[in-house]
Design a protein around this motif. Structure first.
Motif, mmCIF file in Angstrom:
data_model
loop_
_atom_site.group_PDB
_atom_site.id
_atom_site.type_symbol
_atom_site.label_atom_id
_atom_site.label_comp_id
_atom_site.label_asym_id
_atom_site.label_seq_id
_atom_site.Cartn_x
_atom_site.Cartn_y
_atom_site.Cartn_z
ATOM 1 N N ARG A 1 -36.150 64.620 79.560
ATOM 2 C CA ARG A 1 -35.919 66.067 79.544
ATOM 3 C C ARG A 1 -36.705 66.714 78.397
ATOM 4 N NH1 ARG A 1 -31.635 69.635 81.064
ATOM 5 N NH2 ARG A 1 -31.064 68.043 82.598
ATOM 6 N N ARG B 1 -38.826 66.454 73.384
ATOM 7 C CA ARG B 1 -38.626 65.584 74.543
ATOM 8 C C ARG B 1 -37.599 64.519 74.189
ATOM 9 N NH1 ARG B 1 -43.510 63.213 77.962
ATOM 10 N NH2 ARG B 1 -43.254 65.325 78.777
ATOM 11 N N VAL C 1 -26.475 67.520 78.720
ATOM 12 C CA VAL C 1 -27.008 66.394 79.484
ATOM 13 C C VAL C 1 -26.173 65.162 79.178
ATOM 14 C CG1 VAL C 1 -29.010 64.908 79.853
ATOM 15 C CG2 VAL C 1 -29.329 67.363 79.453
ATOM 16 N N GLU D 1 -33.279 59.373 82.276
ATOM 17 C CA GLU D 1 -33.711 60.750 82.472
ATOM 18 C C GLU D 1 -34.609 61.161 81.310
ATOM 19 O OE1 GLU D 1 -30.620 63.665 83.882
ATOM 20 O OE2 GLU D 1 -29.283 62.045 83.291
#
Length: 585
Positions: free
Chosen positions: A258, A285, A235, A256
């Motif tokens: 994730r 997270r 990411v 973002e």
């Protein structure tokens, strides 16, 4: 290959290049840190905006800006002396206020001013944010005054910070800093959380990102990003590194969230990385964010609090260069941070990077290493280059017949194409024969682009004459605000020379001579190490073409000598008798 198709590609590339040159992204200065005195060792903590992690279930909690700080009444607020630790590769400062890193300077790397590169963006805030979040409150620690203890050993220095809140919550952070390497172990222990807490976690990570360290701020700004690895998914949130001269970054603020099996997360700039590696992959997270307004990045991880009331976690904190071999040695995919191109090119780039690092142990001067690499690549691909050039030569020899067909069937395009294909079959020529060998080389050449554009080994490495930094353009002066970079101009000259002696398909001649102009724009602001490679590669191609032209002339001469006896009477054939004229009377 159709001429209109090639022209369309060339024009598309030209538009992209001219757009990035004429309309570059606005360079916004890095926000200055709050004023403070490092010598005094004390700071006043200003307000800090922090992007909060979303809790597993939405609950009504105060925002981080308004959240109170963990306070230990037994700690003397005046006891805030900075702790200094020096290793073979780093000079580290730890601050009892916040119990975090105040400075992490790399001994072997310098910033734009020539001082040791400090990977902590704000000394007052420190490198790592830490806060507790339960169902009903947020408890910050960035302004908490921790009790500190230091144990210095031969191979490792341990610094422990401890603070206890009147409510009974205790936070303990232990930094175990070895004498070797760019990392340290970070142990975090939280106790005093009651069994009634069912949705608590702590947040840990970066909220400012890394500082801008390069002389050309755009290099860092376009590479600023928050990064993480979930399983095999890499990411990256932030400005993408420039690709083939086109600008990256921009786009305002983006974030973002994730969830997944996390191996590590962190923040990066062009050549350096700050990463928090979990002792083992866990479901966690992570919020990654990027703001082009002040070129900041953030990466925050959520660590659930144990129901037992005691939560302990261990991490490895990496603060160092994006050096492929060093990152690969951790065995957790940390090397994915290295910009080595998209998936299809990455295997080639990885092999080239490993070769680059291995040969640098023998050849310490990276300029000479680039010269050797250029020559080696050309030698390896010589058979393919020869085949391509021979194909273009044969296509050039067909020009008279091609012109005749084009003229004869200019009003019948389908018939013209059939006649051209028939001519190719008759002469046993593949119209793509000059392109296919080049396509085979593209993965390697593209891999070299990524390796030489992003290798930290080239950073501030001098070569010869005016080239004093192989990772930056070779600017020698500025004329009316326009940098004067000699190497791209030399590269363009070698391309023109190469085009003049290379057999070219007549239909592609215009595009062939457009390439030097396009490539000059494309490479003008790129690193001098990459331009050096391309320039030397062009010179090697010129030498190969001169050699092959001589070989072709020799072959043609031999063939003409072999055909000559067939057009003359053989040596064993007797000449015909001449009739004698009758004698006159």
């Amino acid at each position: 290959m159709d001429r209109r198709f090639l022209l369309a590609i060339a024009l598309a590339v030209a538009v992209l290049v001219l757009n990035s040159v004429l309309f570059p992204p606005e360079e916004k200065p890095q926000a200055p840190p709050p004023e403070t005195s490092r010598e005094e060792g004390t700071t006043t903590q200003p307000e800090r905006k922090v992007p909060a992690l979303d809790p597993p279930e939405p609950v009504d909690v105060p925002s981080p800006e308004a959240a109170p700080s963990l306070s230990d009444p037994e700690v003397d607020a005046a006891d805030t002396e900075i702790i200094h630790v020096r290793t073979q590769l780093s000079e580290i400062e730890l601050n009892p206020i916040g119990g975090t890193l105040r400075s992490w300077k790399l001994v072997e790397y310098t910033d734009a001013s020539g001082r040791p590169a400090d990977l902590v963006r704000s000394p007052e805030f420190g490198a790592l944010w830490f806060a507790l979040r339960t169902e009903d409150r947020v408890l910050r620690t960035d302004s908490t005054v921790f009790r500190s203890s230091v144990v210095r050993g031969e191979g490792e220095t341990q610094v422990r910070f401890t603070a206890s809140d009147p409510s009974g919550i205790t936070v303990e952070k232990t930094f175990a800093i070895p004498q070797h390497g760019y990392d340290c172990r970070l142990d975090v222990r939280v106790t005093g959380i009651g069994e009634e807490v069912r949705a608590g976690h702590w947040e840990i990570g970066w909220v400012d990102g890394l500082p801008i360290l390069e002389k050309e701020p755009k290099q860092d700004q376009m590479a600023m990003a928050a990064v993480a690895l979930f399983g095999k998914d890499y990411v990256r949130t932030g400005g993408a590194a420039a690709k083939f001269g086109c600008a990256g970054g921009g786009g305002g603020r983006k974030s973002e969230t994730r969830d997944g099996t996390l191996a590590w997360m962190g923040v990066r700039n062009k050549y350096f990385l700050g990463a928090l590696i979990l002792d083992e992959p866990r479901d966690r997270r992570v919020v990654t964010a990027y703001d082009s307004g002040d070129w900041t990045t953030s990466a925050l991880m959520s660590e659930p609090l144990s129901y037992s009331g005691v939560t302990e976690r261990s991490y490895t904190l990496y603060m160092g260069p994006i050096h492929y071999g060093t990152l690969d040695s951790y065995g957790v995919g940390l090397e994915r941070v290295q910009d080595l191109g998209p998936g299809i090119l990455r295997p080639f780039s990885k092999l080239l990077m490993k070769f680059f690092e291995a040969t640098s142990q023998v050849i310490p001067n990276y300029g000479f290493l680039i010269l050797i690499l250029s020559a080696l690549v050309r030698v390896i691909f010589y058979p393919l280059s020869k085949k391509s050039m021979q194909s273009m030569k044969r296509m050039q020899e067909l020009k008279p017949e091609m012109d005749r067909i084009n003229e004869k069937y200019k009003d019948e395009p389908e018939r013209k194409n059939r006649e051209i294909m028939a001519l190719y079959q008759k002469k046993k020529i593949n119209p793509l024969g000059g392109c296919l060998p080049l396509l085979v080389q593209l993965p390697v050449l593209s891999g070299l682009y990524y390796v030489l554009s992003n290798a930290v080994q080239l950073r501030k490495e001098p070569f010869v004459l005016w080239m004093n930094d192989l990772s930056a353009p070779d600017t020698v002066a500025n004329l009316a605000g326009i940098p004067l970079n000699p190497l791209p101009l030399i590269m363009a000259g070698t391309m023109v020379w190469q085009q003049r002696i290379t057999p070219t398909d007549p239909r592609q001649k215009m595009i062939a001579y457009m390439m030097p102009i396009m490539m000059t724009f494309l490479f003008y602001s790129m690193s001098s190490g990459l331009v050096l490679y391309w320039t030397v590669s062009n010179l090697m191609t010129v030498l190969q073409q001169v050699w092959m032209n001589r070989d072709t002339k020799k072959t043609s001469k031999d063939e003409s000598e072999e055909e000559e006896p067939e057009t003359r009477p053989g040596p064993s054939r007797k000449p015909p008798r001449r009739k004698k004229k009758p004698k006159g009377r």
